[in-house]
Every structure is written in C-alpha cells, then in structure tokens.
Design an enzyme around this catalytic site. Structure first.
Site, PDB file in Angstrom:
ATOM      1  N   ASP A  28       0.868  -1.228   0.006  1.00  0.00           N
ATOM      2  CA  ASP A  28       0.054  -0.194  -0.014  1.00  0.00           C
ATOM      3  C   ASP A  28       0.893   1.225   0.062  1.00  0.00           C
ATOM      4  OD1 ASP A  28      -1.567   2.026   0.634  1.00  0.00           O
ATOM      5  OD2 ASP A  28      -2.637   1.262   2.115  1.00  0.00           O
ATOM      6  N   ASP A  30       0.480   4.415  -0.200  1.00  0.00           N
ATOM      7  CA  ASP A  30       0.090   5.818   0.535  1.00  0.00           C
ATOM      8  C   ASP A  30       0.636   5.771   1.779  1.00  0.00           C
ATOM      9  OD1 ASP A  30      -1.083   6.845  -1.811  1.00  0.00           O
ATOM     10  OD2 ASP A  30      -3.037   5.911  -1.126  1.00  0.00           O
TER      11      ASP A  30
END
Length: 141
Positions: A28, A30
């Site tokens: 992920d 972010d």
C-alpha cells in the site's frame, strides 16, 4: 506495514518458509513507500475543469483535502455525478489512468540502504493506493 527480513527468505531455515513460501509482495504505497496524495490532487486539478466542475476553475488544495482526499473512487463518482453514476465511474477510471501516468513519471521510490531490487525481481509484486480497487503497478499477477 513493510516487513524487512535481513536475510534471504528463499534460503531461510525457518519451518514457516517451507510451509508457506513467499510468492507475492503487495504494498500500500500511501504513506508507506511514498505520499501519492499530491499526485492524486494534480490529476483531479487537471481533469475536473474538463467536466466544467467549479465552473472550469481548477480546485484548490483546501477543497481537495476536505472533499476528495482519502475517499474511494466509487464515492467520488457519486460526488461528481450524483445523477449519472456510470459517467462518474468513467470519469474516476480516467482520473486513475492519469494518476498512474503521473505517478510513474514522477515517483522516486527508495528503500534506504537495503537493495530490494534483486529480492523482488523473481517474485510477484504490486502496489495500490486506497482510492482505487485497481492495482497501479503489478508484475506477474
């Protein structure tokens, strides 16, 4: 969370590595590998005037932070096109395509002093951002 193993997992003597060998790695991005929010903002800022949102005037960062950042594309489709969800989904898909183009042009990934390139090269890998259900980068899936 990225787990760092300072040894070669393929030659590990751990019983778990033989029971369930590592076949894929998914990140992920972010907040883990990069901050992709400014790139997402840039994509929205460029695309929203094309649909005459805000009278064709590009959105400001404050608007993006309050109404867009962190929201899923499905929700954004409804937000921008409350009476035409199909058009909203088409718009968010096009925005994601622009996001990916910008991301791959501007993103500089770094793994500190750990050279992960060789370790990942023979494994399936992918990365995703929270707004999309579509992987932005994949290899071997």
């Amino acid at each position: 969370m990225l787990t760092y193993y300072p040894f070669d997992c393929a030659s590990s003597t751990s019983p778990l590595s033989k029971l369930a060998p590592l076949e894929a790695i998914l990140f992920d991005i972010d907040g883990m590998l990069c901050d992709s929010d400014p790139i997402n903002y840039q994509a929205y800022r460029e695309m929203l005037p094309e649909i005459d949102f805000n009278g064709g005037v590009p959105i400001m960062e404050e608007f993006y932070a309050e109404f867009i950042s962190g929201k899923h594309n499905e929700d954004m489709a409804t937000f921008f096109f409350p009476h035409d969800h199909r058009r909203g989904l088409k718009f968010t898909a096009e925005k994601e395509a622009m996001f990916r183009r910008i991301l791959f042009q501007e993103l500089k990934l770094g793994c500190g002093s750990w050279d992960a390139g060789g370790w990942f090269s023979n494994r399936k890998s992918g990365a995703f951002a929270n707004g999309s259900k579509v992987c932005i980068s994949y290899q071997g899936f």
